[in-house]
Every structure is written in structure tokens, then in C-alpha cells.
Design an enzyme around this catalytic site. Structure first.
Site, short mmCIF file in Angstrom:
data_model
loop_
_atom_site.label_atom_id
_atom_site.label_comp_id
_atom_site.label_asym_id
_atom_site.label_seq_id
_atom_site.Cartn_x
_atom_site.Cartn_y
_atom_site.Cartn_z
N TYR A 50 -0.85 4.34 10.70
CA TYR A 50 -1.26 3.36 11.70
C TYR A 50 -0.07 3.08 12.61
CZ TYR A 50 -5.46 2.17 8.96
OH TYR A 50 -6.65 2.22 8.29
N VAL A 93 -15.12 -5.28 11.38
CA VAL A 93 -14.42 -6.48 10.93
C VAL A 93 -15.33 -7.69 11.03
CG1 VAL A 93 -12.54 -8.09 11.44
CG2 VAL A 93 -12.12 -5.63 11.49
N VAL A 144 -1.61 -12.63 10.07
CA VAL A 144 -0.91 -11.62 9.28
C VAL A 144 -1.30 -10.23 9.78
CG1 VAL A 144 -0.62 -10.64 6.97
CG2 VAL A 144 -0.69 -13.13 7.27
N GLU A 161 -5.61 4.78 13.74
CA GLU A 161 -6.57 3.87 14.38
C GLU A 161 -7.28 4.47 15.57
OE1 GLU A 161 -2.63 2.95 16.44
OE2 GLU A 161 -3.28 3.41 14.38
N ARG A 218 0.83 -1.19 0.00
CA ARG A 218 0.00 0.00 0.00
C ARG A 218 0.87 1.26 0.00
NH1 ARG A 218 -3.70 -1.38 5.14
NH2 ARG A 218 -1.74 -2.40 5.73
N LYS A 223 1.82 1.78 7.41
CA LYS A 223 2.14 0.98 8.59
C LYS A 223 3.09 1.71 9.51
CE LYS A 223 0.89 -2.47 9.49
NZ LYS A 223 -0.31 -2.76 10.32
N HIS A 268 -0.62 1.44 16.22
CA HIS A 268 -0.92 0.28 17.07
C HIS A 268 0.13 0.14 18.16
CE1 HIS A 268 -4.17 -0.95 14.40
NE2 HIS A 268 -3.34 -0.86 13.38
N ASP A 291 -2.80 -6.81 15.18
CA ASP A 291 -2.15 -5.50 15.28
C ASP A 291 -2.19 -4.96 16.70
OD1 ASP A 291 -1.07 -4.84 12.80
OD2 ASP A 291 -3.00 -4.24 11.99
#
Length: 374
Positions: free
Chosen positions: A94, A179, A298, A118, A15, A75, A96, A270
Site C-alpha cells: 500500500y 468501507v 488512525v 490500492e 501485519r 504499509k 497511498h 490514508d
């Protein structure tokens, strides 16, 4: 403001944080954009498109980090990127944090301003920058779970939808959020028997009304999960506590109750994972087996479908990026409560309580922190 877009370097992360159309939008507001060479290639956006939009292409990530006032990523920074972060630099991505003390300490030490996708939160409690990737991850969870139930990939050889005369597979979805609902819909669409679990009875009543007939709702409790897991072919972990570690809903001893070759897909990885036996994996090596149960954990699932994911992500991040660039981070978060929730670490201080509590580190309340900047 000078905005930098480095190429993602996490394993099989294709991405990119900004589309060429986003470059055009930022330039329209008087900003400059520098993009690392081939940053968008994995998502189907070659350098030529960025140049046409007005960006400057730089050869190295080091140059991007050294020059940019705001870094836009997908990420969280990984170890090789830690030394590139600097005092006062905005990093919008993101993070996390609750899943990594090492990352938390590195950002704190750098003095960078960490605004986490997030935890940007609307007044109704929704997480606008997490929703599109949660939709992708939820739909992929059912898809990947179905694949790893196949015998050649280590599963027990179950076709989720069954066939006439053969029962369909049983799917447990833990969590009734974005989700979970997307995972349940996809699994149901394949023809599986699906049960979705949540601790909110109002939510379960709503889901019972709107979801397909082959989806059953169930109150999420240790006893119910332990009882039902013995019949499950696929369990999808889809719980989220914004900014905090995910609760461990499936314990190690529950694996002994499961069918050999059953599959666990942990979308919460995550945030540390919601299965006790979860550990982060990559698209290169996506699964491992514990006690005969296949684990798929993953940490960047949407990275496998980067064209769809990049467009979905940048649709929602760009308006916030424009605000940060136009106003600077202090004014932007003071004027926009949604962005205020996104601030996790700044000037060496942790201002998001759940991140501090995850590692028993010092927490500076955001209101106190902001008043100190006056």
C-alpha cells in the site's frame, strides 16, 4: 526472483505481507524468499513457520532491502526506509501516494518500481487488494466509534444501541462503498439509527433493498450533510477516489453544529482524510479533540487486528505477487490489466495521473512509458 519481506515498522503495525503458506507457493514457482527476523510475530506467525516453509530468516531490514529484487510490504515505506529503496527494485505494498508528497518524491528519486495495492483494479472497477482491508476498517470504524463515544475515552457517553426507553445513537456513514457498507452493518447490528450517504442513486436504491431496516439511505450533498450532522453522535468517513485525495465532506465550521463529545472516524485518512480537521493518528495516540468533537484518524486501522487482517490481505495479494515474480514487472503488467492499474511510479516517472495531479508534478502516460521500454 528473490523476494524480501521486511518487518513493518510503522507505529503499532503488526501485519506482515506474506504468510508461511505464501512462501511455500513462491518456492513452488522456483523463487527464493528472505524474511526479516520476527516479521510475522505480531500477526501470530513465528520465524519457525517461515523456516519450515523454506524461507531464509535475516537479522536486519537493511539486508532484506539490499538483497531482494522485490519487496513485499503492508504499509508504505517511511522516512528511515527511503534510502533503502533502489533503482529497478519492485516494491509491492500500500502506498497511498496522494497523501504524501515526501513519499512520492522519495520513490521517484529512488528509481524503484512502485506497484500499489490500492490501485490494482479489475475491469468492473473493483479494487481487489483494497477490499479485505476496507472490510476490516469499516467494521472497526463502528467498533472504535462506539468505544470513543464512551465518557472515559472523551465521548459524550452514548450507548449506540440505546436501551428500552432510551433512544439509540445516530450514526452517519459517508460513502456507500465497501468501507461504508461494512461500517453501516456493524453500527446497525449494535442497534444504532444509521444513515448512509452516497452520490450514486443506483447504489442507494440497491443499498435500500439489501441493508437492515434501521439503515436509511440519503443522497450525499453539502446541504444534507450540514443539516444532518447536528443530530449525529458518530460520523464515519468512508469515501474513496482510487489513487487520489479524498474530498473534504465535513468542514471545520460544521463542527460547531455537532454535539459536544460526538465522534468523527476518518477511514479515508490514508488518502488525506475526508474531514477538514483530520490529521493522521496512530494506535498509540488514536484520538484528538477539535471544537469539542473527538477525532479518530488512525491511518492503519487493520493493524490493530493483525491476525485477521494479514490472512485477509495475503489471500488476495499472493496471486499478483506470483505473477510479478514469474514474469518480471514489465511483462506482468503488460499481460494483466489489473496489475497495470497498480503501477504508480517506475524508473523515476509518475505514471498514475491522480498521483501527479495531487502535487502538480509531471505525469508520464502509462502507454507512452511502456512503449519507451520496448
Amino acid at each position: 526472483m528473490l523476494i524480501g519481506v521486511p518487518k513493518e515498522i510503522k507505529t503499532h503495525e503488526n501485519r506482515v505481507a506474506l504468510l508461511p503458506s505464501g512462501v511455500t507457493e513462491l518456492l513452488k514457482h522456483g523463487h527464493e524468499v528472505i524474511v526479516e527476523k520476527d516479521a510475522g510475530l505480531g500477526s501470530g506467525f513465528p520465524d519457525e513457520l517461515y523456516v519450515q516453509a523454506g524461507a531464509t530468516i535475516l537479522e536486519s531490514a537493511e539486508d532484506i532491502w539490499a538483497k531482494a529484487e522485490m519487496i513485499m510490504k503492508v504499509k508504505e515505506p517511511i522516512e528511515v526506509e527511503y534510502p533503502r529503496m533502489r533503482d529497478g527494485q519492485i516494491i509491492f505494498t500500500y502506498f497511498h501516494f496522494a497523501a504524501s508528497q515526501e513519499l512520492t518524491e522519495a520513490v521517484k528519486l529512488s528509481g524503484a518500481v512502485a506497484i500499489a495495492y490500492e490501485t490494482v483494479e479489475k475491469l468492473d472497477g473493483s479494487l481487489p487488494l483494497l477490499i479485505p482491508m476496507s472490510e476490516v476498517a469499516g467494521r472497526m470504524a463502528a467498533q472504535e466509534g462506539a468505544k470513543y463515544l464512551e465518557r472515559p475515552t472523551g465521548g459524550r457517553g452514548v450507548l449506540l444501541g440505546g436501551i428500552p426507553g432510551v433512544r439509540p445513537g445516530n450514526v452517519m456513514v459517508l460513502g456507500g462503498g465497501i468501507v461504508g457498507v461494512n461500517a453501516a452493518r456493524m453500527a446497525a447490528g449494535l442497534g444504532a439509527n444509521v444513515t448512509i450517504y452516497d452520490i450514486s442513486l443506483p447504489k442507494l436504491r440497491y443499498l435500500d433493498e439489501v441493508l437492515p431496516a434501521n439503515i436509511t439511505t440519503m443522497f450525499s450533498s453539502y446541504a444534507n450533510i450540514r443539516t444532518d450532522i447536528a443530530q449525529a453522535d458518530l460520523v464515519i468517513g468512508a469515501v474513496l477516489i482510487p489513487g487520489a485525495k479524498a474530498p473534504k465532506l465535513v468542514t471545520r465550521d460544521m463542527l460547531s453544529l455537532m454535539k459536544p463529545g460526538a465522534v468523527l472516524v476518518d477511514v479515508a485518512i490514508d488518502q488525506g482524510g475526508c474531514f477538514e480537521t483530520s490529521k493522521a493518528t496512530t494506535h498509540e495516540h488514536p484520538t484528538y479533540v477539535v471544537d469539542g468533537v473527538v477525532h479518530y484518524c488512525v491511518a492503519n486501522m487493520p493493524g490493530a487486528v493483525p491476525y485477521t487482517s494479514t490472512i485477509g490481505l495475503t489471500n488476495v495479494t499472493l496471486p499478483y505477487a506470483v505473477q510479478l515474480a514469474n514474469k518480471g514487472w514489465i511483462k506482468a503488467i503488460r499481460e494483466n490489466r489489473e496489475l497495470e492499474y497498480g503501477l504508480n511510479i517506475a524508473n523515476g516517472k509518475i505514471v498514475y495521473r491522480d498521483v501527479a495531479e495531487a502535487f502538480d508534478m509531471e505525469w508520464t502516460p502509462l502507454t507512452k512509458f511502456l512503449s519507451s521500454l520496448s
